[in-house]
Each structure stands twice: as C-alpha cells, then as structure tokens.
Design an enzyme around this catalytic site. Structure first.
Site, mmCIF file in Angstrom:
data_model
loop_
_atom_site.group_PDB
_atom_site.id
_atom_site.type_symbol
_atom_site.label_atom_id
_atom_site.label_comp_id
_atom_site.label_asym_id
_atom_site.label_seq_id
_atom_site.Cartn_x
_atom_site.Cartn_y
_atom_site.Cartn_z
ATOM 1 N N GLU A 158 0.831 -1.224 0.000
ATOM 2 C CA GLU A 158 0.000 0.000 0.000
ATOM 3 C C GLU A 158 0.859 1.264 0.000
ATOM 4 O OE1 GLU A 158 -2.884 -0.569 -0.889
ATOM 5 O OE2 GLU A 158 -2.847 -2.696 -0.399
ATOM 6 N N HIS A 161 1.866 2.214 -3.365
ATOM 7 C CA HIS A 161 0.866 2.968 -4.142
ATOM 8 C C HIS A 161 1.005 4.478 -3.919
ATOM 9 C CE1 HIS A 161 -1.499 -0.083 -6.126
ATOM 10 N NE2 HIS A 161 -1.764 -0.732 -5.005
HETATM 11 C C1 4LI Z 1 -11.644 -13.767 0.464
HETATM 12 C C2 4LI Z 1 -12.162 -13.336 1.674
HETATM 13 C C3 4LI Z 1 -3.496 -16.936 -3.755
HETATM 14 C C4 4LI Z 1 -3.406 -16.051 -4.839
HETATM 15 C C5 4LI Z 1 -3.046 -16.576 -2.487
HETATM 16 C C6 4LI Z 1 -10.330 -13.514 0.122
HETATM 17 C C7 4LI Z 1 -11.365 -12.660 2.560
HETATM 18 C C8 4LI Z 1 -2.897 -14.747 -4.625
HETATM 19 C C9 4LI Z 1 -2.548 -15.291 -2.268
HETATM 20 C C10 4LI Z 1 -9.497 -12.804 0.988
HETATM 21 C C11 4LI Z 1 -2.456 -14.379 -3.338
HETATM 22 C C12 4LI Z 1 -10.042 -12.372 2.211
HETATM 23 C C13 4LI Z 1 -4.485 -11.478 -1.188
HETATM 24 C C14 4LI Z 1 -2.905 -9.916 -1.774
HETATM 25 C C15 4LI Z 1 -2.686 -12.094 -2.481
HETATM 26 C C16 4LI Z 1 -2.812 -13.813 -5.754
HETATM 27 C C17 4LI Z 1 -4.567 -7.277 -1.506
HETATM 28 C C18 4LI Z 1 -7.446 -13.494 -0.200
HETATM 29 C C19 4LI Z 1 -7.901 -11.112 0.236
HETATM 30 C C20 4LI Z 1 -5.974 -13.222 -0.280
HETATM 31 C C21 4LI Z 1 -6.447 -10.810 0.220
HETATM 32 C C22 4LI Z 1 -2.316 -6.344 -0.895
HETATM 33 C C23 4LI Z 1 -1.055 -8.315 -1.948
HETATM 34 C C24 4LI Z 1 -3.190 -7.580 -0.953
HETATM 35 C C25 4LI Z 1 -2.064 -14.942 -0.881
HETATM 36 C C26 4LI Z 1 -1.859 -13.386 -7.955
HETATM 37 C C27 4LI Z 1 -6.091 -7.222 -3.397
HETATM 38 N N1 4LI Z 1 -4.061 -10.195 -1.141
HETATM 39 N N2 4LI Z 1 -3.822 -12.405 -1.859
HETATM 40 N N3 4LI Z 1 -2.202 -10.817 -2.460
HETATM 41 N N4 4LI Z 1 -8.135 -12.495 0.649
HETATM 42 N N5 4LI Z 1 -5.664 -11.815 -0.530
HETATM 43 N N6 4LI Z 1 -2.442 -8.636 -1.676
HETATM 44 N N7 4LI Z 1 -1.975 -13.065 -3.140
HETATM 45 N N8 4LI Z 1 -1.996 -14.167 -6.748
HETATM 46 N N9 4LI Z 1 -4.793 -7.483 -2.806
HETATM 47 O O1 4LI Z 1 -3.401 -12.741 -5.706
HETATM 48 O O2 4LI Z 1 -5.421 -6.841 -0.765
HETATM 49 S S1 4LI Z 1 -0.672 -7.054 -0.720
HETATM 50 CL CL1 4LI Z 1 -9.058 -11.537 3.348
HETATM 51 NI NI NI Z 2 -2.595 -2.654 -4.877
#
Ligand code: 4LI
Ligand code: NI
Length: 191
Positions: A158, A161
């Site tokens: 973040e 960004h």
């Molecule tokens: C549903 C309900 C698999 C793929 C695993 C989902 C509640 C990826 C991971 C969530 C990945 C929640 C997340 C981020 C990744 C992938 C962000 C799911 C939301 C996992 C958050 C900012 C990077 C943050 C771990 C391309 C929108 N978030 N997964 N990365 N979760 N989430 N980031 N990676 N592969 N992104 O995205 O909010 S830092 Cl909590």
């Molecule tokens: Ni972002």
C-alpha cells in the site's frame, strides 16, 4: 459506499503519481474517505456483501486507487486464527512511513494481487519480513507499530501505491520465480 466502480485500474496516470502528504486537522472529506476505504475492505471480505456488490476481496487499499492522490491507506488483515474475530491488523494510516526494517525478506508463495490490476501477474514480490511503521490516525494521533509477515507485506504494497509503484515493478523480469538470497517464502506449506 466505495465499490469496484470507484477503483481505478492500471494505465490510469494517478497510479503512477507520488501522493501528497496530509496536514492536520484533516478536513471531513478526508476522514470520511479513510473510513470508507476501511469499510470497503471489511465489506469486500464479507461473502454476502461482496457478492451483492461485486467487490473483489482485499486486505489493503490506498487513496490513489480511488483517484485521490493523498498519503492515506486502509489495511484490514483478518486473524489467521478462525476462533478469533479480532483482525490481526486493522487501521487507517495517514502519512505512513517505514522507519526501519529487517534485512530478512519475505514474499507470498502465490504472488500478489491488487484491486487495480485485473490480471494475474505471476512472480515473487520481495518484501521486508519485518517493518517498523510510523503513521498518524485520523485524529492526528501518532502511532508506531512493528509488523511482520503478511501484515508487513500488505503495508509495503500500500505504501508503494503512495509512491506510484506497482507490485509487479519488483518482480524479476528475467525470471519471475527467482528467489533472492535471504528470502523466506510465505503462505504455501508445500515443497
Ligand atoms: C476472500 C475473503 C493466492 C493467490 C493466495 C479472500 C477474505 C494470490 C494469495 C481474501 C495471493 C479475504 C491477497 C494480496 C494475495 C494472488 C490485496 C485473499 C484477500 C488473499 C487478500 C495487498 C497483496 C493484498 C495470498 C496473484 C487485493 N491479497 N492475496 N495478495 N483475501 N488476498 N495482496 N496473493 N496471486 N490485494 O493474488 O489486498 S498485498 Cl481476506
Ligand atoms: Ni494494490
């Protein structure tokens, strides 16, 4: 209420700008924005609300992602322990700054996603494993916290960004799955 319609996508010039610091007292439009950003994250993580409003789940969002080029982000990382309802880290961060960090790096085994990026970008995104973060709350109160692992990754994503940096800027273009020295891969228990 913030929905995906308010979230700008890659290619929009605001995502590449350096955001402006905020001054206190904040005006009500900025406190409201902070509260709305956090509410977006909480809504996006609620399966019913997310489905109803077509929200993509996120744990972090920065003001520039809704086209407000100011140094404010919201983070809402749920607890890893399903027994506990308290989030692991939840805050609205104004003028956040990493004041120190570990030499040890970490990265997510499945890569990073971003609400402003509608495609999967494969590759490891090296991040500091531990960070000490200074920021201001909406009230102007100064805070200092230590974060590690996933919450630390989210905060670094973040803050990037606020500086016009996208997560894929950190991926090795030659070999997206190359692992630098001194890195610990976070997330997958496999291998
Ligand atoms: C549903 C309900 C698999 C793929 C695993 C989902 C509640 C990826 C991971 C969530 C990945 C929640 C997340 C981020 C990744 C992938 C962000 C799911 C939301 C996992 C958050 C900012 C990077 C943050 C771990 C391309 C929108 N978030 N997964 N990365 N979760 N989430 N980031 N990676 N592969 N992104 O995205 O909010 S830092 Cl909590
Ligand atoms: Ni972002």
């Amino acid at each position: 209420m913030i929905t995906m319609n308010e979230v700008i996508r890659e290619g929009h010039p605001t995502l590449r700008k350096k955001a402006e610091p905020l001054t206190f007292p904040l005006d009500s439009s900025m406190t409201e924005l902070g509260e709305e950003l956090l509410a977006f994250l909480i809504n996006s993580q609620d399966p019913e609300i997310a489905e109803k409003y077509e929200l993509r789940p996120g744990v972090g969002i920065a003001a520039p992602q809704v086209d407000v080029s100011k140094r404010m982000v919201a983070v809402h990382v749920p607890s890893q322990d399903p027994e506990s309802s308290d989030p692991e880290f939840s805050a609205i961060l104004v003028n956040p700054k990493i004041v120190s960090h570990s030499v040890q790096q970490t990265c997510l085994s499945d890569g990073e996603g971003c609400l402003s990026v509608d495609r999967e970008v494969p590759g490891y995104v090296p991040r500091h494993k531990r960070v000490t973060l200074e920021y201001y709350e909406l009230t102007g109160e100064k805070k200092k916290v230590r974060l590690r692992d996933f919450p630390a990754i989210v905060v670094q994503h973040e803050i990037d960004h606020l500086n016009g940096v996208m997560f894929y800027d950190h991926i090795d273009p030659e070999n997206p799955l190359a692992l630098p020295d001194n890195i610990e891969v976070l997330g997958s228990e496999e291998e």
